[in-house]
Design a protein around this motif. Structure first.
Motif, mmCIF file in Angstrom:
data_model
loop_
_atom_site.group_PDB
_atom_site.id
_atom_site.type_symbol
_atom_site.label_atom_id
_atom_site.label_comp_id
_atom_site.label_asym_id
_atom_site.label_seq_id
_atom_site.Cartn_x
_atom_site.Cartn_y
_atom_site.Cartn_z
ATOM 1 N N UNK A 123 2.719 10.202 13.613
ATOM 2 C CA UNK A 123 2.762 8.761 13.884
ATOM 3 C C UNK A 123 1.779 7.990 13.020
ATOM 4 N N UNK A 124 0.863 8.715 12.385
ATOM 5 C CA UNK A 124 -0.172 8.066 11.571
ATOM 6 C C UNK A 124 0.118 8.205 10.076
ATOM 7 N N UNK A 125 1.388 8.484 9.736
ATOM 8 C CA UNK A 125 1.775 8.621 8.345
ATOM 9 C C UNK A 125 2.991 7.740 8.046
ATOM 10 N N UNK A 126 2.975 7.133 6.866
ATOM 11 C CA UNK A 126 4.076 6.275 6.425
ATOM 12 C C UNK A 126 4.244 6.408 4.917
ATOM 13 N N UNK A 127 5.381 5.921 4.425
ATOM 14 C CA UNK A 127 5.585 5.862 2.978
ATOM 15 C C UNK A 127 4.956 4.610 2.392
ATOM 16 N N UNK A 128 5.058 3.511 3.129
ATOM 17 C CA UNK A 128 4.605 2.228 2.585
ATOM 18 C C UNK A 128 4.144 1.293 3.687
ATOM 19 N N UNK A 129 3.101 0.528 3.374
ATOM 20 C CA UNK A 129 2.672 -0.584 4.220
ATOM 21 C C UNK A 129 2.817 -1.865 3.402
ATOM 22 N N UNK B 125 7.542 13.527 0.101
ATOM 23 C CA UNK B 125 6.281 14.042 0.658
ATOM 24 C C UNK B 125 5.065 13.201 0.262
ATOM 25 N N UNK B 126 5.261 12.154 -0.537
ATOM 26 C CA UNK B 126 4.134 11.308 -0.948
ATOM 27 C C UNK B 126 3.945 10.193 0.075
ATOM 28 N N UNK B 127 3.092 10.447 1.044
ATOM 29 C CA UNK B 127 2.878 9.512 2.149
ATOM 30 C C UNK B 127 1.421 9.071 2.176
ATOM 31 N N UNK B 128 1.160 8.005 2.906
ATOM 32 C CA UNK B 128 -0.219 7.561 3.119
ATOM 33 C C UNK B 128 -0.632 7.930 4.540
ATOM 34 N N UNK B 129 -1.871 8.383 4.684
ATOM 35 C CA UNK B 129 -2.409 8.784 5.981
ATOM 36 C C UNK B 129 -3.286 7.671 6.559
ATOM 37 N N UNK B 130 -3.800 7.927 7.745
ATOM 38 C CA UNK B 130 -4.705 6.982 8.413
ATOM 39 C C UNK B 130 -4.094 5.581 8.501
ATOM 40 N N UNK C 155 0.854 -1.181 0.000
ATOM 41 C CA UNK C 155 0.000 0.000 0.000
ATOM 42 C C UNK C 155 0.892 1.233 0.000
ATOM 43 N N UNK C 156 0.664 2.132 -0.976
ATOM 44 C CA UNK C 156 1.454 3.349 -1.119
ATOM 45 C C UNK C 156 0.558 4.503 -1.534
ATOM 46 N N UNK C 157 1.146 5.689 -1.575
ATOM 47 C CA UNK C 157 0.459 6.851 -2.151
ATOM 48 C C UNK C 157 0.256 6.577 -3.642
ATOM 49 N N UNK C 158 -0.897 6.945 -4.206
ATOM 50 C CA UNK C 158 -1.177 6.648 -5.629
ATOM 51 C C UNK C 158 -0.132 7.185 -6.597
ATOM 52 N N UNK C 159 0.570 8.272 -6.240
ATOM 53 C CA UNK C 159 1.534 8.876 -7.162
ATOM 54 C C UNK C 159 2.978 8.481 -6.867
ATOM 55 N N UNK D 256 6.917 1.071 6.835
ATOM 56 C CA UNK D 256 8.182 1.536 6.269
ATOM 57 C C UNK D 256 8.097 3.015 5.906
ATOM 58 N N UNK D 257 9.125 3.740 6.275
ATOM 59 C CA UNK D 257 9.321 5.106 5.809
ATOM 60 C C UNK D 257 10.531 5.089 4.887
ATOM 61 N N UNK D 258 10.357 5.592 3.680
ATOM 62 C CA UNK D 258 11.437 5.551 2.692
ATOM 63 C C UNK D 258 11.647 6.933 2.097
ATOM 64 N N UNK D 259 12.894 7.293 1.916
ATOM 65 C CA UNK D 259 13.220 8.586 1.323
ATOM 66 C C UNK D 259 14.643 8.608 0.835
#
Length: 414
Positions: free
Chosen positions: A220-226, A78-83, A66-70, A103-106
C-alpha cells in the motif's frame, strides 16, 4: 537636447500627425486592427493550450510528477517509488499544492476467449477520475468504476471489438509484477469508453488503485507515480525546488509535466510557435503602413525642412520631431488596439466558444484529448510583451525617415 526642445519636438510632432487626418486615421486603424487580431489570436490559443494542459495533467500526470529515477529510461513495471505516505504528506504540506494524485501504471496482455490485446494498465482512484478524468466522461456502455469495485475494469470500444466482449463479460489480465513473476487475474468489464479519433487511448484500461497494487505485488506504500496538482499552475517554477528536495530525501525523481508527456509538450510548443508566426505576419504588414505614412510625410515636407534648416533650426530638432511622430502614432494605435482587443477578449473569456460542432467525434493529439470548449486566456505578462513588442517594431519604422528628414540640399533649386 534640453527639455524645451523636447517639448517643442513633441508639440510639432503632434501637430504634424494631424495635418493629414485621413492618412493618420488609416494608419491608426491598421495598427489598431493588427494589435486587436493579435490579442484575440494569442488569448484564444493560450486559452486552448491552458485548458488542454490542465485536462492532460489532471488525467495523466500532474503539474509536477514524482517517479522512480529510472522510469523515464525504461518504463518497467518494477520501477516503483516507496514511502508514498511520507511523500504525500510532505507534498501536501507545501503551500500552493492543491492535491496529490496516486497512480499505478504498467503494461500487460488482456485476453478473452476469442482474442488477446496488449494494453496499458492504469490503476486509478475512481472517485478522482469521475471528477477530473477524461475517460470517465467518455463511457458509452455500462458505467465507470466505483471505489469498491475490486476486480472490475474499463476498456475502450476498440479493445472491446478486438476481444469481442461487452459489459459484464469476463477477461483475463496478464502482466509481470514487481518481482518479475507473471501475475494473472480475472476481471469483469464494468464499462466501455469511446477511444479518441487518433486511437491514442485505445489500449488504455482502468482498474481501481488498490486492485492494481495487489495485482502488481505492490504494498500500500508503493506506487508508480505521484502527480502534484497546484492551485495555480503559474506557481510551478516557484514550488519546484521545494518538491524536488522532498523527492530527493525519498529517492524519487521530480519531473515537470513536459518530461512525462513530451509528445504533447512538443505539440503545444510547435502550435504556439505557429500562432506567433501568424501574429508576426500581421505586425509585418503594419510596419509597411507605418513606414509609408512617415516617409510620405517627410517627402512632402522636404522644402519646409530645407527652409527651417537654413533659418538655423537644429537638425536634432527635426529628427526628434519625425521620431516622435512615429512613436506617437505607434503608441496611439497600440493603445486603441489593446483596448479593442480586450473588449473582444472579455466575452470569449467569460462565455467561451463551443467547437463541438466542428469536431463531433472529438479531437486529440499526442495521446491527449483536447477540450472542444475553449475559453480565452490573457495574462498581464503576455499582454505587456505583446504591447511592447509591437510598439518597438512600429516605432523603429521612423528611424529611416528620421535620418532622411535632414538629408536635404539648402542650395539646389527644383
Amino acid at each position: 537636447m534640453n527639455k524645451d526642445l523636447v517639448k517643442l519636438s513633441l508639440f510639432l510632432a503632434w501637430r504634424s500627425l494631424w495635418r493629414n487626418k485621413r492618412r493618420t486615421i488609416i494608419t491608426l486603424s491598421a495598427i489598431a486592427l493588427g494589435v486587436t487580431l493579435n490579442v484575440l489570436m494569442i488569448s484564444f490559443a493560450d486559452g486552448m493550450y491552458f485548458r488542454s494542459i490542465e485536462d492532460a495533467v489532471r488525467a495523466q500526470a500532474g503539474h509536477i510528477v514524482l517517479e522512480h529515477p529510472d522510469y523515464r529510461i525504461s518504463a518497467s513495471n518494477d520501477l516503483v517509488i516507496d514511502n508514498v505516505d511520507i511523500l504525500v504528506n510532505s507534498a501536501k504540506s507545501v503551500e500552493g499544492v492543491q492535491e496529490v494524485k496516486s497512480l499505478v501504471k504498467g503494461s500487460g496482455l488482456l485476453r478473452s476467449s476469442y482474442n488477446g490485446s496488449g494494453v496499458s494498465i492504469f490503476g486509478i482512484t475512481p472517485s478522482y477520475e469521475v471528477k477530473n478524468g477524461k475517460i470517465a466522461n467518455k463511457i458509452i456502455e455500462g458505467s465507470y468504476l466505483s471505489d469498491d469495485g475490486a476486480k472490475t475494469m474499463i476498456i475502450s470500444d476498440k479493445v472491446a471489438k478486438r476481444l469481442k466482449v461487452g459489459v459484464k463479460k469476463r477477461v483475463v489480465l496478464v502482466a509481470s509484477n514487481i518481482e518479475g513473476e507473471t501475475s494473472e487475474a480475472l476481471f469483469r468489464v464494468h464499462g466501455i469508453f469511446k477511444a479518441s479519433p487518433d486511437n491514442a487511448d485505445a489500449n488504455i484500461i482502468h482498474i481501481p488503485l488498490k486492485t492494481a497494487q495487489g495485482f502488481f505485488g505492490m504494498s500500500k506504500n508503493q506506487l508508480t507515480r505521484l502527480g502534484i496538482l497546484l492551485d495555480n499552475p503559474d506557481d510551478r517554477n516557484r514550488l519546484f525546488p521545494a518538491l524536488k528536495n522532498i523527492a530527493k530525501d525519498n529517492s524519487a525523481a521530480v519531473l515537470k509535466w513536459e518530461d512525462v508527456m513530451p509528445e504533447f509538450a512538443s505539440y503545444v510548443k510547435t502550435d504556439r510557435f505557429m500562432t506567433l508566426i501568424i501574429c508576426g505576419m500581421f505586425v509585418f504588414l503594419i510596419l509597411f503602413t507605418i513606414f509609408n505614412t512617415i516617409m510620405m510625410s517627410v517627402l512632402e515636407r522636404k522644402k519646409e525642412f530645407a527652409i527651417t534648416l537654413s533659418l538655423g533650426t537644429p537638425p536634432g530638432l527635426l529628427r526628434s520631431q519625425i521620431l516622435f511622430e512615429g512613436i506617437g502614432i505607434s503608441l496611439l494605435g497600440c493603445v486603441i488596439g489593446m483596448g479593442l482587443g480586450y473588449l473582444g477578449y472579455l466575452p470569449l473569456h467569460k462565455y467561451g466558444i463551443d467547437m463541438q460542432g466542428l469536431f463531433p467525434e472529438g479531437v486529440s493529439t499526442a495521446g491527449v484529448s483536447l477540450n472542444t470548449y475553449v475559453y480565452s486566456r490573457l495574462t498581464w505578462g503576455v499582454a505587456i510583451k505583446l504591447f511592447l513588442s509591437v510598439l518597438a517594431a512600429t516605432s523603429a519604422m521612423a528611424i529611416w525617415p528620421m535620418l532622411q528628414s535632414t538629408s536635404v540640399s539648402l542650395t539646389k533649386r527644383d
